[in-house]
Design an enzyme around this catalytic site. Structure first.
Site, short mmCIF file in Angstrom:
data_model
loop_
_atom_site.label_atom_id
_atom_site.label_comp_id
_atom_site.label_asym_id
_atom_site.label_seq_id
_atom_site.Cartn_x
_atom_site.Cartn_y
_atom_site.Cartn_z
N HIS A 24 0.83 -1.22 0.00
CA HIS A 24 0.00 0.00 0.00
C HIS A 24 0.85 1.26 0.00
O HIS A 24 2.06 1.20 0.21
CB HIS A 24 -0.99 0.00 1.17
CG HIS A 24 -0.39 -0.03 2.54
ND1 HIS A 24 0.37 0.99 3.06
CD2 HIS A 24 -0.45 -0.98 3.50
CE1 HIS A 24 0.73 0.69 4.29
NE2 HIS A 24 0.26 -0.52 4.59
N CYS B 17 2.57 -4.85 6.68
CA CYS B 17 2.40 -4.63 5.24
C CYS B 17 3.70 -4.15 4.61
O CYS B 17 4.70 -3.95 5.28
CB CYS B 17 1.30 -3.59 5.01
SG CYS B 17 -0.34 -4.14 5.54
#
Length: 169
Positions: free
Chosen positions: A124, A144
């Protein structure tokens, strides 16, 4: 009637102008990305077509970057072979593409530890929250893989669902 009609015309003009602004959704017509390779130690993500490098990115990881993710909340980024399996165009981190964590081995390891493996591991951007967090530390996510907002726009356009992603230590 004229006031009402005037308001409708003004609203239509405003909506038309908003649609002309820059979009976070880009198009890509180059060679397909056939594999993503993430080297956690080098903080690098490579987009490949076969053995040909298409793009390389500097990345941020989970706030505990050393080692394989074992359970939800450990702050680690998983290691192993996964696949891109979903997209979030409304991510709070600008745009995001999902990684197929946990696999059956990850789930079994977490269960053996009496924990949940967790989920929602993504590549992301930063968004407002990530921009603030990344000012103080490179590895700021909860597991992430983070890039800039401009970079995730390119990645979102280039990478298709089903693309393998190999995450190495």
């Amino acid at each position: 009637m004229t006031g009402w009609l005037g308001r409708i015309v003004a609203l239509a003009l405003l909506l038309g102008l908003a649609a002309c602004g820059p979009s976070k959704f880009k198009t890509y017509s180059g060679p397909p990305v056939t594999q993503i390779v993430v080297n956690k130690g080098a903080r690098q993500m490579l987009l490949l077509n076969g053995n040909t490098l298409l793009k390389a990115y500097r990345i941020g990881l989970g706030n505990e970057p050393i080692g394989h993710k074992q359970f939800e909340g450990d702050g680690k980024t998983p290691e192993g072979l996964y696949y891109i399996d979903r997209r979030n165009p409304d991510s709070r981190y600008h745009l995001s593409i999902g990684i197929s964590y946990p696999n059956p081995q990850d789930a079994a390891l977490a269960a053996a530890l009496g924990q949940s493996a967790g989920s929602d591991i993504f590549i992301h951007g930063q968004g407002p929250e990530g921009r603030a967090l990344s000012q103080s530390r490179r590895d700021w996510t909860v597991g992430c893989i983070a890039v800039t907002d401009a970079e995730v726009e390119d990645i979102y356009a280039m990478v298709r669902d089903g693309t393998p992603i190999l995450i190495t230590p």
